[in-house]
Design a protein around this motif. Structure first.
Motif, PDB file in Angstrom:
ATOM      1  N   PHE A   1       0.834  -1.205   0.000  1.00 49.56           N
ATOM      2  CA  PHE A   1       0.000   0.000   0.000  1.00 49.56           C
ATOM      3  C   PHE A   1       0.865   1.250   0.000  1.00 49.56           C
ATOM      4  N   LEU A   2       1.891   1.272   0.842  1.00 50.01           N
ATOM      5  CA  LEU A   2       2.748   2.450   0.928  1.00 50.01           C
ATOM      6  C   LEU A   2       3.495   2.711  -0.373  1.00 50.01           C
ATOM      7  N   SER A   3       4.002   1.662  -0.992  1.00 52.74           N
ATOM      8  CA  SER A   3       4.831   1.846  -2.189  1.00 52.74           C
ATOM      9  C   SER A   3       4.021   2.105  -3.441  1.00 52.74           C
ATOM     10  N   HIS A   4       2.763   1.611  -3.489  1.00 56.64           N
ATOM     11  CA  HIS A   4       2.010   1.676  -4.735  1.00 56.64           C
ATOM     12  C   HIS A   4       0.696   2.463  -4.671  1.00 56.64           C
ATOM     13  N   ARG A   5       0.148   2.725  -3.493  1.00 53.20           N
ATOM     14  CA  ARG A   5      -1.158   3.364  -3.433  1.00 53.20           C
ATOM     15  C   ARG A   5      -1.250   4.550  -2.469  1.00 53.20           C
ATOM     16  N   LEU A   6      -0.219   4.817  -1.677  1.00 51.00           N
ATOM     17  CA  LEU A   6      -0.299   5.930  -0.730  1.00 51.00           C
ATOM     18  C   LEU A   6      -0.569   7.269  -1.417  1.00 51.00           C
ATOM     19  N   PRO A   7       0.159   7.639  -2.480  1.00 56.53           N
ATOM     20  CA  PRO A   7      -0.137   8.935  -3.110  1.00 56.53           C
ATOM     21  C   PRO A   7      -1.581   9.049  -3.592  1.00 56.53           C
ATOM     22  N   LEU A   8      -2.133   7.953  -4.108  1.00 54.99           N
ATOM     23  CA  LEU A   8      -3.526   7.959  -4.548  1.00 54.99           C
ATOM     24  C   LEU A   8      -4.456   8.184  -3.367  1.00 54.99           C
ATOM     25  N   ALA A   9      -4.204   7.503  -2.263  1.00 50.93           N
ATOM     26  CA  ALA A   9      -5.050   7.649  -1.078  1.00 50.93           C
ATOM     27  C   ALA A   9      -5.020   9.079  -0.552  1.00 50.93           C
ATOM     28  N   LEU A  10      -3.843   9.686  -0.523  1.00 55.20           N
ATOM     29  CA  LEU A  10      -3.728  11.065  -0.045  1.00 55.20           C
ATOM     30  C   LEU A  10      -4.441  12.031  -0.986  1.00 55.20           C
ATOM     31  N   ALA A  11      -4.352  11.762  -2.289  1.00 55.23           N
ATOM     32  CA  ALA A  11      -5.056  12.608  -3.255  1.00 55.23           C
ATOM     33  C   ALA A  11      -6.565  12.467  -3.105  1.00 55.23           C
TER      34      ALA A  11
ATOM     35  N   GLU B   1      -7.633  14.500  -0.215  1.00 58.39           N
ATOM     36  CA  GLU B   1      -7.637  15.905  -0.609  1.00 58.39           C
ATOM     37  C   GLU B   1      -8.875  16.235  -1.447  1.00 58.39           C
ATOM     38  N   ALA B   2      -9.367  15.250  -2.190  1.00 57.83           N
ATOM     39  CA  ALA B   2     -10.545  15.449  -3.032  1.00 57.83           C
ATOM     40  C   ALA B   2     -11.846  15.314  -2.253  1.00 57.83           C
ATOM     41  N   GLY B   3     -11.765  15.074  -0.949  1.00 56.73           N
ATOM     42  CA  GLY B   3     -12.962  15.069  -0.126  1.00 56.73           C
ATOM     43  C   GLY B   3     -13.460  13.721   0.337  1.00 56.73           C
ATOM     44  N   TYR B   4     -12.669  12.674   0.144  1.00 59.80           N
ATOM     45  CA  TYR B   4     -13.068  11.350   0.591  1.00 59.80           C
ATOM     46  C   TYR B   4     -12.593  11.089   2.022  1.00 59.80           C
ATOM     47  N   ASP B   5     -13.375  10.323   2.748  1.00 67.61           N
ATOM     48  CA  ASP B   5     -12.992   9.837   4.079  1.00 67.61           C
ATOM     49  C   ASP B   5     -12.262   8.510   3.854  1.00 67.61           C
ATOM     50  N   VAL B   6     -10.939   8.549   3.815  1.00 72.36           N
ATOM     51  CA  VAL B   6     -10.134   7.423   3.352  1.00 72.36           C
ATOM     52  C   VAL B   6      -9.710   6.511   4.493  1.00 72.36           C
ATOM     53  N   HIS B   7      -9.936   5.225   4.333  1.00 73.67           N
ATOM     54  CA  HIS B   7      -9.515   4.192   5.282  1.00 73.67           C
ATOM     55  C   HIS B   7      -8.669   3.158   4.539  1.00 73.67           C
ATOM     56  N   VAL B   8      -7.884   2.394   5.312  1.00 74.18           N
ATOM     57  CA  VAL B   8      -6.987   1.396   4.733  1.00 74.18           C
ATOM     58  C   VAL B   8      -7.119   0.085   5.504  1.00 74.18           C
ATOM     59  N   ALA B   9      -7.199  -1.025   4.770  1.00 78.78           N
ATOM     60  CA  ALA B   9      -7.213  -2.356   5.378  1.00 78.78           C
ATOM     61  C   ALA B   9      -6.165  -3.221   4.699  1.00 78.78           C
ATOM     62  N   THR B  10      -5.307  -3.848   5.495  1.00 70.10           N
ATOM     63  CA  THR B  10      -4.312  -4.791   4.980  1.00 70.10           C
ATOM     64  C   THR B  10      -4.125  -5.892   6.014  1.00 70.10           C
TER      65      THR B  10
ATOM     66  N   ILE C   1       2.713  -0.252   9.098  1.00 69.92           N
ATOM     67  CA  ILE C   1       1.413   0.120   9.662  1.00 69.92           C
ATOM     68  C   ILE C   1       1.528   1.447  10.410  1.00 69.92           C
ATOM     69  N   GLU C   2       2.616   1.626  11.133  1.00 68.12           N
ATOM     70  CA  GLU C   2       2.822   2.892  11.834  1.00 68.12           C
ATOM     71  C   GLU C   2       2.940   4.049  10.851  1.00 68.12           C
ATOM     72  N   ARG C   3       3.571   3.790   9.715  1.00 63.28           N
ATOM     73  CA  ARG C   3       3.700   4.838   8.709  1.00 63.28           C
ATOM     74  C   ARG C   3       2.328   5.222   8.160  1.00 63.28           C
ATOM     75  N   ILE C   4       1.460   4.246   7.947  1.00 59.25           N
ATOM     76  CA  ILE C   4       0.097   4.530   7.495  1.00 59.25           C
ATOM     77  C   ILE C   4      -0.628   5.390   8.524  1.00 59.25           C
ATOM     78  N   SER C   5      -0.460   5.052   9.788  1.00 55.15           N
ATOM     79  CA  SER C   5      -1.100   5.814  10.855  1.00 55.15           C
ATOM     80  C   SER C   5      -0.552   7.237  10.929  1.00 55.15           C
ATOM     81  N   GLU C   6       0.744   7.390  10.668  1.00 57.14           N
ATOM     82  CA  GLU C   6       1.350   8.722  10.678  1.00 57.14           C
ATOM     83  C   GLU C   6       0.745   9.621   9.596  1.00 57.14           C
ATOM     84  N   GLU C   7       0.230   9.013   8.535  1.00 54.55           N
ATOM     85  CA  GLU C   7      -0.421   9.780   7.475  1.00 54.55           C
ATOM     86  C   GLU C   7      -1.880  10.088   7.828  1.00 54.55           C
ATOM     87  N   ARG C   8      -2.277   9.738   9.034  1.00 54.86           N
ATOM     88  CA  ARG C   8      -3.643   9.985   9.530  1.00 54.86           C
ATOM     89  C   ARG C   8      -4.690   9.265   8.678  1.00 54.86           C
ATOM     90  N   LEU C   9      -4.360   8.041   8.293  1.00 52.73           N
ATOM     91  CA  LEU C   9      -5.288   7.191   7.571  1.00 52.73           C
ATOM     92  C   LEU C   9      -5.736   6.076   8.512  1.00 52.73           C
TER      93      LEU C   9
END
Length: 382
Positions: free
Chosen positions: A18-28, A31-40, A48-56
Motif C-alpha cells: 500500500f505504501l509503495s504503490h497506493r499511498l499517493p492515490l489515497a492522499l489525493a 484531498e478530493a474530499g473522501y474519508d479514506v480508510h486502509v485495510a491490509t 502500519i505505523e507509517r500509514i497511521s502517521e499519514e492519519r489514515l
C-alpha cells in the motif's frame, strides 16, 4: 454522527505494498474530499505505523499473502465481510489478487455496491506453470466471475494483455473494464542524471527477490559478462513466498564477486543515478513493473522480457531491449550491446523519459482513478 464525505476503503494485501504503490492515490483522494480508510494484513508494524502517521485509519484483516490453506482463506473472507458490515464504505478499492477475489465476494455478501477491482498483474498465477497452479487457475474461474460481476463494479487492469485475458475467459464484461497503466511515477523526484562513464557500466536489478522476477537469470548474465560490467541488486526478501531468493544466496553471489547486493533501499532515485542500465528479466505476472517506470523516468535504458506489463513501458529498440523470458543468450547479448554503446543508452534514456512523461506520471494515474471514483458515485470530478 458520520461525516458526509463518501467513505473510501482501500483493501490491499500487505501494508508495504500500500505504501509503495497506493499511498499517493489515497492522499489525493482525501484531498478530493473522501474519508479514506486502509485495510491490509496485520503484519509489518513499521509500515502500519507509517500509514497511521499519514492519519489514515487502519483496519487489520486476517490475510496470508501467499497461503492456500482453505480454512485460512475462508477466514480472510469472513474478516472482510465483518469489516464491510461494520464500516459501511461508500466505495471499495481492492488491489491485488486476494483482495480482489475475497473482497469482491465479501462485498456482494455484505451488500456493498460501488467497487473498484484493481488487477495489479497476475503474479504467480501467470509465472507458475505447475500442475497445482493450473488446477488453481481452473478452480478460481467461477469465484472470479462472482467477485468481478455487477454493473456498479469497475475492473482496472494495468496492461491490455491481462484485460483481454479476463474478457476472453468470460470473467468480466468489457464495458466494465479500463486500463490504468501502473501506479504512476513522480517525475520531479525520478528525473534524469548524467551517466558516470569513468567506470565499468553498472547494470541494476531492483525489486522483490523472487526467482520469477528473474534474479537467477540476472546473476547468470553477470557470470557471463564478468569484467565487462558491474551488476547490482537492490531488493529485499519475501520470505513467505515459495519463489523467495534467500539472503544467504545473495550473500554467496556477492562473495563470489558476481553481484553487489545493496539490500532494501529507500533512496531509489540515487540508486538509478548510480546505474547505467536497468535489467528486469521477469517471468512474473507483472502489471506494469514500477522499477521499469521509474528507470524510464530517470532516463535509463532498460532490458526486460517481452511479456505482458514489461512491454507496456519498454518499447523494443526505442527505450530499451526486449528478450524472450528465460533466454539467457538473448539477455546477455542485449546487455552486452548496451554496455558497449553509450550513445545508444543515451538515446534510449531520453526516449524512456518522454514515454514516462506521456503516459505514466503519478498525476495521470491519480487523475484517471479519481475520475472513476466520481463516475461510480455520481460526483462532480475534482
Amino acid at each position: 454522527m458520520r461525516d458526509k464525505s463518501p467513505r473510501l476503503l482501500y483493501v490491499v494485501n500487505i501494508p508495504r505494498f500500500f505504501l509503495s504503490h497506493r499511498l499517493p492515490l489515497a492522499l489525493a483522494a482525501r484531498e478530493a474530499g473522501y474519508d479514506v480508510h486502509v485495510a491490509t494484513a496485520d503484519s509489518d508494524r513499521a509500515s502500519i505505523e507509517r500509514i497511521s502517521e499519514e492519519r489514515l485509519p487502519f483496519h487489520p484483516i486476517k490475510l496470508s499473502q501467499h497461503g492456500t490453506n482453505p480454512l485460512l482463506e475462508l477466514r480472510t473472507l469472513r474478516s472482510l465481510y465483518s469489516l464491510y458490515r461494520e464500516l459501511k464504505p461508500d466505495l471499495l478499492h481492492h488491489v491485488s489478487i486476494k483482495p480482489v477475489l475475497y473482497g469482491g465476494i465479501a462485498a456482494r455478501l455484505s451488500g456493498q455496491r460501488n467497487v473498484v477491482q484493481a488487477i495489479s498483474g497476475l503474479g504467480q498465477m501467470r509465472a507458475n506453470d505447475s500442475a497445482k497452479a493450473r488446477l488453481l487457475q481452473a478452480l478460481i474461474g467461477l469465484p472470479f466471475k462472482l467477485a468481478l460481476g455487477g454493473e456498479s463494479r469497475r475492473v482496472i487492469f494495468q496492461n491490455p494483455d491481462d484485460l483481454r485475458r479476463f474478457v476472453e475467459r468470460g470473467l468480466v464484461a468489457r464495458r466494465r473494464t479500463l486500463v490504468i497503466r501502473g501506479s504512476g511515477v513522480d517525475e520531479k523526484r525520478f528525473c534524469p542524471s548524467a551517466e558516470d562513464l569513468a567506470r565499468p557500466p553498472v547494470i541494476l536489478f531492483a525489486g522483490r527477490l523472487l526467482w520469477s522476477k528473474g534474479v537467477g537469470d540476472f546473476v547468470e548474465a553477470a557470470r557471463r559478462l564478468r569484467g565487462k560490467a558491474r551488476f547490482r541488486v537492490a531488493g529485499y526478501e519475501e520470505s513467505t513466498s515459495p519463489q523467495n531468493v534467500p539472503a544467504s544466496q545473495l550473500r554467496a553471489w556477492q562473495a563470489d564477486g558476481l553481484i553487489e547486493w545493496l539490500g532494501k533501499r529507500d533512496d531509489m532515485p540515487a540508486v538509478y543515478a548510480g546505474s547505467n542500465i536497468v535489467c528486469l528479466p521477469s517471468s512474473y505476472g507483472e502489471g506494469v513493473p514500477k522499477v521499469l517506470i521509474e528507470a524510464a523516468a530517470c532516463g535509463r535504458a532498460c532490458v526486460t522480457t517481452d511479456s505482458p506489463g514489461c512491454r507496456e513501458i519498454v518499447r523494443h529498440g526505442l527505450n530499451g531491449l526486449l528478450v524472450p523470458p528465460h533466454d539467457i543468450d538473448a539477455l546477455v547479448a542485449a546487455l552486452e550491446s548496451l554496455v558497449e554503446d553509450h550513445a545508444q543508452r543515451k538515446e534510449m534514456g531520453a526516449a524512456g523519459r518522454q514515454i514516462a512523461l506521456d503516459a505514466f506520471t503519478l498525476r495521470q494515474v491519480v487523475g484517471e482513478t479519481l475520475a472513476l471514483y466520481a463516475a461510480l458515485l455520481g460526483r462532480d470530478p475534482q
